[in-house]
Design a protein around this motif. Structure first.
Motif, PDB file in Angstrom:
ATOM      1  N   TRP A  96      36.484  43.247  28.272  1.00  0.00           N
ATOM      2  CA  TRP A  96      37.653  42.403  28.538  1.00  0.00           C
ATOM      3  C   TRP A  96      37.829  42.192  30.037  1.00  0.00           C
ATOM      4  CZ3 TRP A  96      42.124  43.402  31.297  1.00  0.00           C
ATOM      5  CH2 TRP A  96      43.169  42.488  31.152  1.00  0.00           C
ATOM      6  N   PHE A  97      37.664  43.248  30.785  1.00  0.00           N
ATOM      7  CA  PHE A  97      37.835  43.187  32.234  1.00  0.00           C
ATOM      8  C   PHE A  97      36.806  42.242  32.850  1.00  0.00           C
ATOM      9  CE2 PHE A  97      38.228  44.831  36.545  1.00  0.00           C
ATOM     10  CZ  PHE A  97      39.569  45.165  36.603  1.00  0.00           C
ATOM     11  N   ASN A 127      37.271  38.530  31.700  1.00  0.00           N
ATOM     12  CA  ASN A 127      38.452  37.951  32.334  1.00  0.00           C
ATOM     13  C   ASN A 127      38.129  37.426  33.724  1.00  0.00           C
ATOM     14  OD1 ASN A 127      41.372  37.581  31.842  1.00  0.00           O
ATOM     15  ND2 ASN A 127      41.129  39.441  30.650  1.00  0.00           N
ATOM     16  N   THR A 137      38.016  33.453  34.826  1.00  0.00           N
ATOM     17  CA  THR A 137      38.919  33.057  35.918  1.00  0.00           C
ATOM     18  C   THR A 137      38.148  32.279  36.982  1.00  0.00           C
ATOM     19  OG1 THR A 137      40.363  34.967  35.561  1.00  0.00           O
ATOM     20  CG2 THR A 137      40.475  33.885  37.715  1.00  0.00           C
ATOM     21  N   ALA A 197      35.287  31.804  26.693  1.00  0.00           N
ATOM     22  CA  ALA A 197      36.638  32.001  26.149  1.00  0.00           C
ATOM     23  C   ALA A 197      36.590  32.546  24.726  1.00  0.00           C
ATOM     24  CB  ALA A 197      37.404  30.681  26.177  1.00  0.00           C
ATOM     25  N   LEU A 249      35.818  36.138  25.040  1.00  0.00           N
ATOM     26  CA  LEU A 249      36.989  36.809  25.614  1.00  0.00           C
ATOM     27  C   LEU A 249      38.102  36.953  24.592  1.00  0.00           C
ATOM     28  CD1 LEU A 249      38.610  38.005  27.954  1.00  0.00           C
ATOM     29  CD2 LEU A 249      39.218  35.672  28.631  1.00  0.00           C
ATOM     30  N   ASN A 250      38.335  35.919  23.786  1.00  0.00           N
ATOM     31  CA  ASN A 250      39.405  35.984  22.792  1.00  0.00           C
ATOM     32  C   ASN A 250      39.138  37.083  21.762  1.00  0.00           C
ATOM     33  OD1 ASN A 250      41.177  33.961  23.711  1.00  0.00           O
ATOM     34  ND2 ASN A 250      39.912  32.359  22.806  1.00  0.00           N
ATOM     35  N   SER A 302      39.491  40.356  23.656  1.00  0.00           N
ATOM     36  CA  SER A 302      40.879  40.567  24.061  1.00  0.00           C
ATOM     37  C   SER A 302      41.750  40.975  22.886  1.00  0.00           C
ATOM     38  CB  SER A 302      41.432  39.291  24.704  1.00  0.00           C
ATOM     39  OG  SER A 302      42.793  39.438  25.041  1.00  0.00           O
ATOM     40  N   SER A 309      45.540  43.987  33.409  1.00  0.00           N
ATOM     41  CA  SER A 309      45.653  42.618  33.916  1.00  0.00           C
ATOM     42  C   SER A 309      46.037  42.605  35.397  1.00  0.00           C
ATOM     43  CB  SER A 309      46.688  41.849  33.092  1.00  0.00           C
ATOM     44  OG  SER A 309      46.786  40.514  33.530  1.00  0.00           O
ATOM     45  N   LYS A 343      43.043  43.606  37.346  1.00  0.00           N
ATOM     46  CA  LYS A 343      42.123  42.461  37.420  1.00  0.00           C
ATOM     47  C   LYS A 343      42.540  41.490  38.519  1.00  0.00           C
ATOM     48  CE  LYS A 343      42.922  38.792  35.666  1.00  0.00           C
ATOM     49  NZ  LYS A 343      43.391  37.642  34.856  1.00  0.00           N
ATOM     50  N   GLN A 344      43.853  41.294  38.675  1.00  0.00           N
ATOM     51  CA  GLN A 344      44.335  40.377  39.704  1.00  0.00           C
ATOM     52  C   GLN A 344      43.966  40.873  41.097  1.00  0.00           C
ATOM     53  OE1 GLN A 344      48.326  39.040  39.064  1.00  0.00           O
ATOM     54  NE2 GLN A 344      48.652  38.464  41.204  1.00  0.00           N
ATOM     55  N   THR A 399      40.225  40.434  41.550  1.00  0.00           N
ATOM     56  CA  THR A 399      39.906  39.028  41.771  1.00  0.00           C
ATOM     57  C   THR A 399      40.112  38.657  43.235  1.00  0.00           C
ATOM     58  OG1 THR A 399      40.555  38.491  39.493  1.00  0.00           O
ATOM     59  CG2 THR A 399      40.415  36.673  41.059  1.00  0.00           C
TER      60      THR A 399
END
Length: 368
Positions: A22-23, A26, A30, A240, A243-244, A247, A263, A266-267, A270
């Motif tokens: 997931w990480f 994502n 992005t 996606a 990821l879905n 996720s 999340s 992750k930000q 990023t």
């Protein structure tokens, strides 16, 4: 190693694998989406998400048709109603996020969205009667603060924009909680099943939103999509889809709060990748944010482990009680456990029921 310990180890390994995937996915989606939005000039967020849902729906349906995924649940009318509600929450979350980006600065949007973990703790308590351990709050606050420190520039906002952004904050939290409940609650849907039923509904809702917002007419006026952009849109749709699935499965394995914390991490990561890929510099705020977030992650991990220990001990005690009951049955006597009942009425004392023997079939009960 006992069977229960083996199962717990398998679940832990599965959770680690799915959260890691997931990480990674994502971050990939992005960066990929940013390239499509900016480099290939496709600024249609509703249509982009509709493409994600269309590819996801096709991929999951193919998985069930080929036997790769197995259907387990039989849905009732009430279950379908819950799925429709979840699809509305899913679509509304996307719309509010896009509306917030248009209503406030990117910096303000990042600051507010970083508070999703705290919103999850509040909503879980108020709406779902689930209380997280208070020992998690300091580490969660540190992680949120670390993300805020990485924001460059001064956030600017108006009252209306702030209201929309706060609404998107709480909707993101509700969506995360509902995603888990759909898999571990009464429905018991697997991640592919949930996507199979939900993605067509969300696709229709996203296309309606794209039409109402003018994205479809704007795309037609611009001349449509080139073949190169079309392949890129299909490629990001495949990412996606993966990821879905990952996720939704991760949401069924981990708590919504843990997903929110990841999340936020992750930000921050990023931002770090952006500095590395685009030859930027590590500012004082970004460096401080990385350090604070890292410390918060460590504290969150320790607090989560500590908070789960009482449950583990309780499970061990329950296992011991099963062993004791088994031994008692082998002796021909099943002792009922001692039950202590405390009456809340003033002036009455608590009383205790004494153990008594219950004869098992075919064996004469012996006195206690």
């Amino acid at each position: 190693m006992s069977e229960e310990a083996t199962k717990q180890k398998a679940v832990t390994s599965e959770t680690f694998i799915y959260l890691s995937l997931w990480f990674i996915l994502n971050i990939v989606i992005t960066v990929y989406s940013k390239v499509i939005f900016s480099v290939h000039e496709f600024p249609y967020s509703f249509l982009m998400t509709a493409i994600h849902m269309a590819v996801t729906m096709t991929g999951v349906a193919t998985g069930f048709a080929t036997g790769f995924f197995k259907a387990r649940a039989q849905l009732s009318g009430e279950s379908l109603l819950k799925l429709v509600q979840f699809s509305f929450v899913f679509t509304l979350n996307i719309w509010l996020s896009n509306a917030a980006l248009n209503a406030v600065s990117i910096e303000m949007h990042q600051v507010v969205r970083s508070l999703v973990p705290i919103a999850t703790m509040v909503i879980s308590l108020l709406l779902y009667n689930k209380a997280y351990s208070w020992s998690l709050l300091p580490s969660v606050a540190m992680i949120c603060g670390g993300v805020i420190l990485t924001v460059s520039g001064a956030p600017s906002v108006e009252a209306s924009g702030l209201a929309i952004t706060v609404a998107s904050l709480f909707m993101a939290s509700v969506k995360g909680i509902m995603t888990q409940q759909m898999q571990v609650g009464d429905l018991g849907l697997s991640a592919p099943e949930l996507l199979l039923y939900m993605s067509p509904m969300a696709l229709v809702e996203l296309l309606v939103a794209a039409e109402v917002s003018g994205e479809i007419s704007s795309l037609i006026e611009s001349g449509g999509v080139s073949s190169t952009l079309g392949w890129h849109l299909f490629g990001v749709g495949l990412v996606a889809c993966a990821l879905n699935v990952v996720s939704f499965r991760s949401a069924g394995l981990a708590t919504p709060l843990t997903m929110n914390v990841l999340s936020n991490i992750k930000q921050v990561l990023t931002c770090v990748l952006g500095v590395i890929l685009f030859n930027g510099g590590f500012t004082l705020g970004l460096s401080a944010g990385i350090i604070v977030t890292s410390v918060g992650c460590y504290l969150y991990s320790e607090a989560s482990r500590t908070a789960s220990q009482p449950k583990t001990e309780q499970q061990k005690g329950h296992g011991s009680q099963k062993v004791a009951s088994k031994v008692s049955r082998e002796k021909g006597t099943l002792l009922q456990p001692q039950v202590q009942t405390t009456l809340p009425t003033v002036g009455l004392r608590s009383h205790t029921t004494t153990p008594r023997a219950v004869g098992t079939p075919g064996v004469r009960a012996q006195g206690v």
